[in-house]
Design an enzyme around this catalytic site. Structure first.
Site, short mmCIF file in Angstrom:
data_model
loop_
_atom_site.label_atom_id
_atom_site.label_comp_id
_atom_site.label_asym_id
_atom_site.label_seq_id
_atom_site.Cartn_x
_atom_site.Cartn_y
_atom_site.Cartn_z
CB THR A 121 -10.72 6.93 -5.26
OG1 THR A 121 -10.74 5.64 -5.86
CG2 THR A 121 -9.69 6.95 -4.18
CG HIS A 168 -2.28 6.93 3.89
ND1 HIS A 168 -1.66 6.57 2.71
CD2 HIS A 168 -3.51 6.33 3.86
CE1 HIS A 168 -2.47 5.82 1.98
NE2 HIS A 168 -3.60 5.65 2.67
CB SER A 227 -4.56 8.46 1.62
OG SER A 227 -5.73 7.99 1.01
CB SER A 233 -18.07 7.07 10.79
OG SER A 233 -17.25 6.82 9.69
CE LYS A 259 -1.98 2.15 2.53
NZ LYS A 259 -2.18 1.55 1.21
CB THR A 265 -7.99 -15.28 7.36
OG1 THR A 265 -7.34 -15.20 6.10
CG2 THR A 265 -7.40 -14.24 8.28
NE ARG A 299 -11.31 2.25 -9.81
CZ ARG A 299 -10.97 2.77 -8.63
NH1 ARG A 299 -9.87 2.40 -8.03
NH2 ARG A 299 -11.75 3.65 -8.06
C1 PLP Z 1 -6.85 5.07 5.22
C2 PLP Z 1 -6.59 3.64 4.84
N1 PLP Z 1 -6.84 2.68 5.74
C3 PLP Z 1 -6.62 1.38 5.44
C4 PLP Z 1 -6.11 1.01 4.21
C5 PLP Z 1 -5.87 -0.43 3.93
O1 PLP Z 1 -4.52 -0.76 4.16
P1 PLP Z 1 -3.84 -1.98 3.38
O2 PLP Z 1 -3.40 -1.47 2.07
O3 PLP Z 1 -2.73 -2.42 4.28
O4 PLP Z 1 -4.91 -3.03 3.24
C6 PLP Z 1 -5.82 1.97 3.26
C7 PLP Z 1 -5.25 1.58 1.94
O5 PLP Z 1 -4.98 2.31 1.07
C8 PLP Z 1 -6.07 3.33 3.58
O6 PLP Z 1 -5.83 4.29 2.69
#
Ligand code: PLP
Length: 425
Positions: A373, A227, A199, A146, A258, A287, A29
């Site tokens: 991915t 998303h 996504s 899941s 997003k 944190t 990448r």
């Molecule tokens: C389905 C899903 N959940 C959680 C996240 C994580 O979100 P963030 O980008 O706010 O860390 C993403 C990120 O792309 C995602 O696609």
């Protein structure tokens, strides 16, 4: 201090060979340095040596789906929060990191999803990882059901929950989920983890159906609306809001990064579930809190998104128009029920090359989506037209795809080599 040369620890060799393997598989990448032009979104500026002032690029792959990150009021809210409260939060939420902005944003998100309370995390990833891991280690005997396509952040939380059991059900397959729920011991505490919009494929879950199974088998539901928030539902409360089923979901998780265009993650749920996670989730407690600028900007963004539906409407109109143009030009794409337009390519190297050529030859940017991915053989370009992509931008992108997909042999037509031969003849 110089570089550590001839390091003998095997990890150095491991990094070297693992990177070589990633390169060989065409999965290495590289970042594309593109600076967003806030006033001209979705235009970005690419640094190119030959063009001192930079080159303008149309970006088709942003997750700032509605362009909220460049709305002047959102930007001003960030600046005002910095002026008022400083640049950083100065501590964890328990130490010195809670401002009135944090509390207001949590209340706003709870109200958006019709829940009693909300809790902010430093990102959507952390909200999933921390919440799921904490819930699934809270009592003995948890079983987590899941969806096979769940995001890496949910998987991290589920895998990190030592002592709990994981049952993966086939993607969006309610019959498989039910069969697996029915097999599990009735008395075991159960949780179903799934997303509303997936996504990469752009498909959606049957939230009502999953919630009905959860009731039947006494499971709680954990829904990732990352998303979908901002985009679906009367006020942008996600697919659960659009379908009128938010009250059936126990925990709704989302991102501010997003559809809301800023940064940060959150969960909303009953007051006691939220209080429990606030009190026990390591990824929340240990944190530094989100900085005031981010929280202030997100608060303004969420309020605007709730009140103003035109960006959502415009986005869907643009998505439909783009699909029509792709169809007319004979460019294959996967028809999805969401705003996501995947263009299948099917090979990692070709996918990367097409993305590269789109950028260098046409000034269009679409991220190549490769393994891990998505599964090998399903590599694709993932396009997300937004409210500010114009007809002209679409024409140019469609033209570019039309040429490149033919030249690269993704769709039938003359390849570059054939065109050269024809020219020479
Ligand atoms: C389905 C899903 N959940 C959680 C996240 C994580 O979100 P963030 O980008 O706010 O860390 C993403 C990120 O792309 C995602 O696609």
């Amino acid at each position: 201090m110089g570089l550590i040369k001839n390091a003998r620890h095997p990890f150095y060799e491991h990094c070297h060979s693992a990177l070589n393997e990633i390169r060989q598989q065409g999965r290495y990448r590289t970042f594309t340095p593109l600076a967003r032009l806030a006033e001209r979104f979705p235009l970005y500026e690419e640094e190119v040596a030959a063009v001192p002032e930079g080159r303008e690029v149309v970006v088709w792959s942003t997750n700032d789906y509605l362009g909220m990150g460049v709305v002047p009021e959102v930007q001003e809210a960030a600046i005002a929060a910095i002026r008022e409260h400083g640049a950083g939060a100065g501590g964890t939420r328990n130490i010195a990191g809670t401002s009135p902005l944090h509390t207001q944003l949590e209340a706003e998100l709870a109200s958006l999803h019709g829940k009693e309370a909300g809790l902010l995390f430093v990102s959507g990833y952390v909200s999933n990882q921390a919440s799921l891991q904490t819930i699934l280690t809270s009592m003995p005997g948890w079983i987590c059901f899941s969806d096979r396509m769940n995001h890496a952040s949910m998987i991290a939380g589920i895998k990190g929950a030592r002592g709990s059991q994981t049952v993966i059900f086939e993607h969006n397959d309610l019959a498989d989920l039910e069969a697996k729920l029915a097999e599990a011991p009735a008395e075991a505490p159960k949780l179903i983890a799934f997303e509303s919009v997936y996504s990469m494929d752009g498909d959606m879950a049957d939230i009502a159906g999953i919630c009905a199974l959860a009731r039947k088998y006494n499971a709680i539901t954990y829904l990732d609306e990352v998303h979908a928030v901002g985009l679906y539902g009367e006020e942008g409360g996600g697919v659960s809001q659009r379908d009128g089923v938010a009250d059936q979901v126990d925990i709704i998780e989302g991102t501010l990064a997003k559809g809301f265009g800023v940064h940060g993650g959150y969960i909303t749920a009953s007051a006691e579930i939220v209080d429990f996670l606030r009190s026990t989730a390591s990824g929340f407690i240990f944190t530094t809190a989100l900085p005031p600028a981010v929280v202030g900007a997100a608060l303004t963004s969420v309020r605007k998104v709730r009140a103003e539906g035109w960006r959502r409407e415009k986005m869907f109109e643009r998505v439909n128009t783009f699909r029509q143009r792709l169809r007319a030009a004979g460019i294959p794409f996967t028809m999805t029920p969401s705003h996501i337009v995947p263009v299948p390519i099917g090979d990692a190297e070709t996918c990367k090359r097409i993305s590269r050529r789109l950028l260098t030859e046409y000034g269009q940017y679409a991220t190549p989506i490769n393994y891990p991915t998505v599964a090998k053989g399903t590599e694709r370009l993932r396009l997300t037209p937004g409210p500010f992509h114009t007809d002209e931008m679409m024409d140019e992108m469609v033209r570019a795809l039309s040429v490149l997909l033919r030249e690269e042999g993704v769709i039938p037509g003359r390849s570059a080599a054939e065109r050269q031969t024809e020219k020479a003849a």
